[in-house]
Design a protein around this motif. Structure first.
Motif, PDB file in Angstrom:
ATOM      1  N   GLY A 193     -25.027  59.970  -4.782  1.00 18.55           N
ATOM      2  CA  GLY A 193     -26.059  59.614  -5.742  1.00 18.55           C
ATOM      3  C   GLY A 193     -27.292  60.489  -5.619  1.00 18.55           C
ATOM      4  N   PRO A 194     -27.960  60.489  -4.469  1.00 19.43           N
ATOM      5  CA  PRO A 194     -29.172  61.307  -4.341  1.00 19.43           C
ATOM      6  C   PRO A 194     -28.917  62.786  -4.631  1.00 19.43           C
ATOM      7  CG  PRO A 194     -29.006  59.741  -2.534  1.00 19.43           C
ATOM      8  CD  PRO A 194     -27.734  59.608  -3.314  1.00 19.43           C
ATOM      9  N   ALA A 250     -28.728  63.231  -8.257  1.00 19.18           N
ATOM     10  CA  ALA A 250     -30.055  63.074  -8.836  1.00 19.18           C
ATOM     11  C   ALA A 250     -30.830  64.382  -8.723  1.00 19.18           C
ATOM     12  CB  ALA A 250     -30.803  61.945  -8.122  1.00 19.18           C
ATOM     13  N   ALA A 267     -43.080  56.504 -17.355  1.00 22.59           N
ATOM     14  CA  ALA A 267     -41.680  56.105 -17.197  1.00 22.59           C
ATOM     15  C   ALA A 267     -41.211  56.379 -15.773  1.00 22.59           C
ATOM     16  CB  ALA A 267     -40.809  56.854 -18.201  1.00 22.59           C
ATOM     17  N   ILE A 268     -41.648  57.498 -15.211  1.00 25.18           N
ATOM     18  CA  ILE A 268     -41.218  57.842 -13.850  1.00 25.18           C
ATOM     19  C   ILE A 268     -41.836  56.872 -12.847  1.00 25.18           C
ATOM     20  CG2 ILE A 268     -41.548  59.578 -12.047  1.00 25.18           C
ATOM     21  CD1 ILE A 268     -41.055  61.709 -14.182  1.00 25.18           C
ATOM     22  N   PRO A 288     -40.010  50.956 -22.657  1.00 27.88           N
ATOM     23  CA  PRO A 288     -40.372  52.299 -22.187  1.00 27.88           C
ATOM     24  C   PRO A 288     -39.577  53.379 -22.900  1.00 27.88           C
ATOM     25  CG  PRO A 288     -40.009  50.805 -20.336  1.00 27.88           C
ATOM     26  CD  PRO A 288     -39.582  50.066 -21.565  1.00 27.88           C
ATOM     27  N   LEU A 319     -46.550  59.764 -21.052  1.00 24.14           N
ATOM     28  CA  LEU A 319     -45.405  58.881 -21.276  1.00 24.14           C
ATOM     29  C   LEU A 319     -44.316  59.141 -20.240  1.00 24.14           C
ATOM     30  CD1 LEU A 319     -45.269  59.048 -25.146  1.00 24.14           C
ATOM     31  CD2 LEU A 319     -45.383  56.961 -23.796  1.00 24.14           C
ATOM     32  N   ILE A 320     -44.014  60.420 -20.037  1.00 23.18           N
ATOM     33  CA  ILE A 320     -42.977  60.783 -19.058  1.00 23.18           C
ATOM     34  C   ILE A 320     -43.389  60.278 -17.676  1.00 23.18           C
ATOM     35  CG2 ILE A 320     -41.824  62.735 -17.948  1.00 23.18           C
ATOM     36  CD1 ILE A 320     -40.976  62.667 -20.733  1.00 23.18           C
ATOM     37  N   LEU A 353     -32.208  67.129 -11.655  1.00 21.66           N
ATOM     38  CA  LEU A 353     -33.641  67.388 -11.826  1.00 21.66           C
ATOM     39  C   LEU A 353     -33.916  68.721 -12.527  1.00 21.66           C
ATOM     40  CD1 LEU A 353     -35.468  66.077  -8.665  1.00 21.66           C
ATOM     41  CD2 LEU A 353     -35.587  65.253 -11.011  1.00 21.66           C
ATOM     42  N   LEU A 401     -40.977  53.976 -26.256  1.00 16.75           N
ATOM     43  CA  LEU A 401     -42.241  54.723 -26.148  1.00 16.75           C
ATOM     44  C   LEU A 401     -41.984  56.202 -25.880  1.00 16.75           C
ATOM     45  CD1 LEU A 401     -44.611  52.319 -24.209  1.00 16.75           C
ATOM     46  CD2 LEU A 401     -44.720  53.044 -26.591  1.00 16.75           C
ATOM     47  N   ILE A 402     -41.062  56.472 -24.944  1.00 19.48           N
ATOM     48  CA  ILE A 402     -40.793  57.881 -24.619  1.00 19.48           C
ATOM     49  C   ILE A 402     -40.304  58.631 -25.842  1.00 19.48           C
ATOM     50  CG2 ILE A 402     -39.135  59.374 -23.460  1.00 19.48           C
ATOM     51  CD1 ILE A 402     -39.539  57.987 -20.960  1.00 19.48           C
ATOM     52  N   PHE A 437     -38.692  62.626  -8.154  1.00 22.05           N
ATOM     53  CA  PHE A 437     -38.688  63.562  -9.276  1.00 22.05           C
ATOM     54  C   PHE A 437     -39.291  64.915  -8.915  1.00 22.05           C
ATOM     55  CE2 PHE A 437     -37.755  59.778 -11.575  1.00 22.05           C
ATOM     56  CZ  PHE A 437     -36.999  60.211 -12.631  1.00 22.05           C
ATOM     57  N   ILE A 462     -34.380  60.997 -16.962  1.00 23.03           N
ATOM     58  CA  ILE A 462     -35.244  60.203 -16.083  1.00 23.03           C
ATOM     59  C   ILE A 462     -34.479  58.980 -15.580  1.00 23.03           C
ATOM     60  CG2 ILE A 462     -37.324  58.768 -16.004  1.00 23.03           C
ATOM     61  CD1 ILE A 462     -38.632  60.664 -17.953  1.00 23.03           C
ATOM     62  N   LEU A 476     -42.943  53.799 -13.414  1.00 24.36           N
ATOM     63  CA  LEU A 476     -42.383  52.467 -13.588  1.00 24.36           C
ATOM     64  C   LEU A 476     -41.070  52.325 -12.837  1.00 24.36           C
ATOM     65  CD1 LEU A 476     -43.045  51.600 -17.344  1.00 24.36           C
ATOM     66  CD2 LEU A 476     -44.168  50.698 -15.299  1.00 24.36           C
ATOM     67  N   GLY A 477     -40.342  53.450 -12.717  1.00 27.49           N
ATOM     68  CA  GLY A 477     -39.048  53.419 -12.034  1.00 27.49           C
ATOM     69  C   GLY A 477     -39.176  53.213 -10.532  1.00 27.49           C
ATOM     70  N   GLY A 478     -40.406  53.394 -10.005  1.00 28.49           N
ATOM     71  CA  GLY A 478     -40.607  53.025  -8.608  1.00 28.49           C
ATOM     72  C   GLY A 478     -40.643  54.146  -7.598  1.00 28.49           C
ATOM     73  N   GLN A 479     -39.927  55.227  -7.834  1.00 29.14           N
ATOM     74  CA  GLN A 479     -39.893  56.272  -6.805  1.00 29.14           C
ATOM     75  C   GLN A 479     -40.316  57.613  -7.389  1.00 29.14           C
ATOM     76  OE1 GLN A 479     -35.785  55.564  -6.137  1.00 29.14           O
ATOM     77  NE2 GLN A 479     -36.167  54.916  -4.029  1.00 29.14           N
ATOM     78  N   LEU A 499     -29.464  57.153  -9.894  1.00 30.74           N
ATOM     79  CA  LEU A 499     -28.714  57.817  -8.827  1.00 30.74           C
ATOM     80  C   LEU A 499     -29.473  57.769  -7.506  1.00 30.74           C
ATOM     81  CD1 LEU A 499     -27.518  60.854 -10.925  1.00 30.74           C
ATOM     82  CD2 LEU A 499     -26.044  59.133  -9.876  1.00 30.74           C
ATOM     83  N   GLY A 500     -30.806  57.672  -7.593  1.00 31.75           N
ATOM     84  CA  GLY A 500     -31.600  57.645  -6.365  1.00 31.75           C
ATOM     85  C   GLY A 500     -31.468  56.328  -5.604  1.00 31.75           C
ATOM     86  N   LEU A 544     -31.231  58.477 -15.393  1.00 28.63           N
ATOM     87  CA  LEU A 544     -30.112  58.829 -14.509  1.00 28.63           C
ATOM     88  C   LEU A 544     -30.608  59.153 -13.114  1.00 28.63           C
ATOM     89  CD1 LEU A 544     -27.754  61.023 -16.725  1.00 28.63           C
ATOM     90  CD2 LEU A 544     -27.378  58.707 -15.896  1.00 28.63           C
ATOM     91  N   VAL A 545     -31.692  59.938 -13.033  1.00 25.52           N
ATOM     92  CA  VAL A 545     -32.219  60.309 -11.721  1.00 25.52           C
ATOM     93  C   VAL A 545     -32.653  59.058 -10.957  1.00 25.52           C
ATOM     94  CG1 VAL A 545     -34.103  61.497 -10.542  1.00 25.52           C
ATOM     95  CG2 VAL A 545     -32.885  62.639 -12.389  1.00 25.52           C
ATOM     96  N   GLN A 546     -33.327  58.127 -11.686  1.00 25.60           N
ATOM     97  CA  GLN A 546     -33.762  56.890 -11.030  1.00 25.60           C
ATOM     98  C   GLN A 546     -32.557  56.075 -10.564  1.00 25.60           C
ATOM     99  OE1 GLN A 546     -36.267  55.288 -14.086  1.00 25.60           O
ATOM    100  NE2 GLN A 546     -38.129  56.196 -13.211  1.00 25.60           N
ATOM    101  N   LEU A 556     -28.491  53.936  -5.310  1.00 27.06           N
ATOM    102  CA  LEU A 556     -27.134  53.464  -5.585  1.00 27.06           C
ATOM    103  C   LEU A 556     -26.715  52.342  -4.640  1.00 27.06           C
ATOM    104  CD1 LEU A 556     -25.016  56.627  -6.371  1.00 27.06           C
ATOM    105  CD2 LEU A 556     -25.640  54.754  -7.877  1.00 27.06           C
TER     106      LEU A 556
END
Lengths: 271, 271, 271, 271, 271
Positions: free
Chosen positions: D195-196, D199, D35-36, C49, D31-32, D203, C52-53, D45, C179, D38-41, C185-186, C181-183, C188
């Motif tokens: 962490g949150p 994050a 990636a977001i 990924p 792409l962005i 952003l 790709l990005i 964002f 992206i 795929l990260g699950g949450q 940190l969300g 880092l945010v994932q 932890l």
């Protein structure tokens, strides 16, 4: 006649300090110093190796870019940014018009009487002395302009040295911080030393930022600014002396001077 | 006559080291080295893969921008920044005026007697040799100027190579640090290795900052500066040789030379 | 006669690889690769990924700035930076002087005999073919210069595309890292995943820095450099063909060519 | 005659979308977004205050630099970067040459018959209408060029607005992140919220980087590029209409047009 | 006649606030303020020493670069960015054409009747007053242009002061943050104070970013923009007054004005 001659007596030039530079330096460092003292431990901001790396390193690298004599000349020129003996361009114009009128009415040789009152303005003094000695106006102007050009070039080179120093100081600060960080990270045995070691490491970045932004960069700007002002006044003197040497009508000189003075500084000596 | 011929004997050019470059390099690296040794573990600042990435990578990327021969030529030109055999422009002007006066009084062919004393100044030697061989002044000047132009272009290209290297070195340092960080973060099992690993990672950033700010960038500036000085001296020689070839009055040559010399370097050979 | 005709047989142009580009790419990526492999876990540097990005995103954003066809043309032009079939300007000058001498001695039509030996130089071949067909020299020069101008513009545009890509690649790397880092940190919850997640996040910054500094930026510089070299050779050809078309004396052509060749590349074909 | 008139029937301009802009935007954000996701949450964002600070703040600060109407006009001009109805310069040249030939053979008044087929090209339509009305060629050209100049200035100003926005967006992102960091650091009581909170703080930096690098900066480049293309086509139209108005030979017009067309776009209408 | 004189009654200039500046400032700071208040502890964003370091330090360093009077003049000029009394160039052109027509029909002296209605436009008022007093048109234009030039220079210098401040504000923010970090790291005894101390340290960076990006930089851009607009209107006035003084045909004046007005602002007073 007496009062006209009186009018051209040169008031001693205001050779005071350049208020903006001194006030700026004092206030800037005062604020930084206060913030440091308020924090309680001013001693923690002194780190001799750090000072040596940033100041010494910046000096070393700047010297590499130029020659030793160019760097030394810059230090000598720095006083121009603190003690600024700049005469106002309008005053200079009125003064030179007064001298031109005196020369026109009583002859060029009569200027010998006012020579000593001009000793505080070496550039004007040199020009008038040549005129009194009978050097033709054109030649006087060429010699004076050559002098002016040499001064401008000298100041410009010094401003470039300061700008390079402002460019290298933060880089030396970063290098010092990296040295400190590597040393700290290499010996993480005692966690209680991490804080102080990191504080010391950050000090060189702090020194570099202060040196570049509060010393080198503003002094370079001020040097260029004061050099422009000095050139303007010397230009007025050179035009005036050349006009006197050519025995022109002072009214024509007034027109000429107004064409080079900035709008707000134009003079009206004759009505 | 004897004393005039003596006056133009060329003193061996001062082919010493360029004080500013050497002092700057020694002091700069001395300060860095002292700071590292004071920290106690100088060995922790040596990381062979890091050195290879930064120096090798910078070299590789800089070579990509140019050609192999251009990069090699830059290394060869670097000695110009350390061993600077620059003659003072004033000295060069006085020397060439002396030769011009000799040529005027005893004829151009008499210059053959002083040829060997000029061997330390190949540029001047080549020019005088052409004049003695009877090449017309205009043609000599064209050939000498073509030589000067080639030298300036060569130096300019080398300075560009150094500037590009100064641009890429910190980038290669960052790339090396990122590699180290990714490797460290990938194996956080043993917390005690975090510190040393991070120290090693930061080393490439350190190498890149040192290379760019203490080597490449100042050397590029110095190369340009010394090239300008050399061009000025060669310009004086070219004008002098052309004037001798045209059999002009040396007084006219003095005027010509003063028009290209910087104000502080002007000469007064004839009174 | 025979040996003179032989002298102008065009040696097959050295269509080898551009050593500097290939060596630079191989060494640069070799160093990076070695450092990664020495670290033990080369797999941790591959993140699809992230690739790709950075690559996809840079391509997407660069395409937005230009048109699809301009970006595709840039990819096609890239081979000019790796397979560089540049003839030396001096060689080109001597070759064209040989052809000019042949044309002068045996007439323009005799050039038909050497046409096939020129097939490796399409630009020169096209010009000579027009001359043999009787197109006047001025018109041939206009057509050839129009071709040269079109080539330069095409290369310049491609270099601009590469420069924009070098500008956007680190930005896309930063976006990818943010992206990641945010994932990280969300979520932890599990501290053991922090390290690897952060390593993955940093990978896009790494990719961006490598792409910009080791691919796009050097290739843009190299493209401009090779384009300048090619233009110089084509300029020599265009001047030569025009001179042959005008049936001028080859000695005049030599003078003309030397005025556009860089000092170190000047030729002396006739003694 | 019929076929010649047919030849100048204006094919409806390809008013499609600008492929590069749309593909770039879709791919980049795709792409962005991937990636977001795929990260699950993906929800983590979205941060409305952050979006407001970055978009609103950038808009506010950009508006301060210009006037409200200039910013609104920029938004209106943006459609030029997505719906690009640019005709190919070669096509435009051939079309205008066709009209010129028709006018020459059947007289200017015959152009009235083809007016309606030109309605998709308002610029050309306006010019031909003036010619049919008997306005002299010189005056038509002056009016059309004034129009072109106004369009270019409008586009240039809008591109400047976008560039300023690209400059301020990352700064607003940094400001938002600093606000978030200060808030987070002020309440470190519950470590699980670090962490949150961080994050969320990051952003805005993410939004700023995306806005600047994937929207404002590429759109500014594209706007300038499309404006250049449109100017080129309009220039062809203006030259053509003026030539028709002056009743010149269309062959002369062809020569004129080829002198402004880029080499690859030159046309050969007459053989 | 009555209606023509009515047409030239000067409507009171719209001396309202510059919407863009005020809206931008209010929205920008509103967004920031909202984000801070939503976070719950607005008090943690106020740090008096930090404010003093950033605002005071920026002021001190900017003053060092210039003179005290230049910095004070910049503060005075700032109202030009908020209260913008700019008349539309088209309106100004129509107004001046009305006055020119009146002068042509009823004589220059009749302008005395409308003098008081011009008092809201001091620049135009001064010019018309000189014309009524019989000053020749050329001289009036020279005096008015000298005034314009002085205004432009004053605004340019003030914009430069603002740009320097925008350059130094983030640097002072960084210096403040470094001070805070060093102080925090020096006393890591109580881990619970790390967060708040670091928050305070970051505040100066926040202040610097806000000052530079939301105040100094946009105000400098706006000042330059409004200065350009004002110069355009004053240029229209100066050309109009000079034309009236020279007693030219107002139709010629219209042509002249249209040549300096931007395309969208051109006027058609006479049909």
């Amino acid at each position: 006649m007496a009062e006209s001659r009186a009018g051209i007596y040169v008031q001693p030039t205001r050779t005071g300090v350049d208020a903006a530079t001194v006030v700026g330096l004092v206030c800037g460092f005062g604020l930084i110093g206060t913030a440091i003292f308020l924090g309680g431990q001013p001693g923690s901001f002194v780190n001799v190796p750090g000072v040596l790396i940033v100041i010494g390193g910046t000096l070393a690298v700047t010297t590499m870019c130029f020659s030793v004599s160019e760097v030394l000349r810059t230090v000598a020129v720095l006083n121009k940014t603190i003690f600024f003996s700049g005469r106002d361009p309008s005053e200079a114009a009125i003064q030179v018009l007064g001298i031109a009128e005196l020369a026109r009415r009583q002859g060029v040789l009569s200027l010998q009487n006012i020579m000593e009152s001009l000793s505080s303005e070496p550039f004007l003094h040199k020009g008038i002395a040549m005129v009194v000695d009978g050097t033709p106006g054109e030649e006087v102007e060429i010699i004076l302009r050559r002098d002016m050009q040499a001064t401008v070039l000298r100041h410009q080179k010094s401003a470039n040295v300061l700008r390079k120093a402002a460019e290298f100081a933060p880089a030396m600060g970063l290098i010092g911080t990296l040295i400190g960080l590597v040393q700290m990270l290499g010996s993480l045995d005692d966690p209680s030393t991490i804080g102080p070691s990191m504080a010391v490491a950050l000090l060189t970045t702090f020194y570099g930022a202060v040196l570049a932004n509060m010393v080198f960069s503003p002094l370079a700007s001020k040097l260029e600014r004061n050099s422009n002002e000095e050139t303007l006044v010397n230009n007025v003197y050179a035009m005036g002396v050349a006009s006197i040497g050519r025995q022109e009508n002072p009214r024509r000189l007034e027109m000429l001077l107004n064409s080079v003075l900035p709008p707000a500084k134009r003079v009206q000596y004759f009505d």
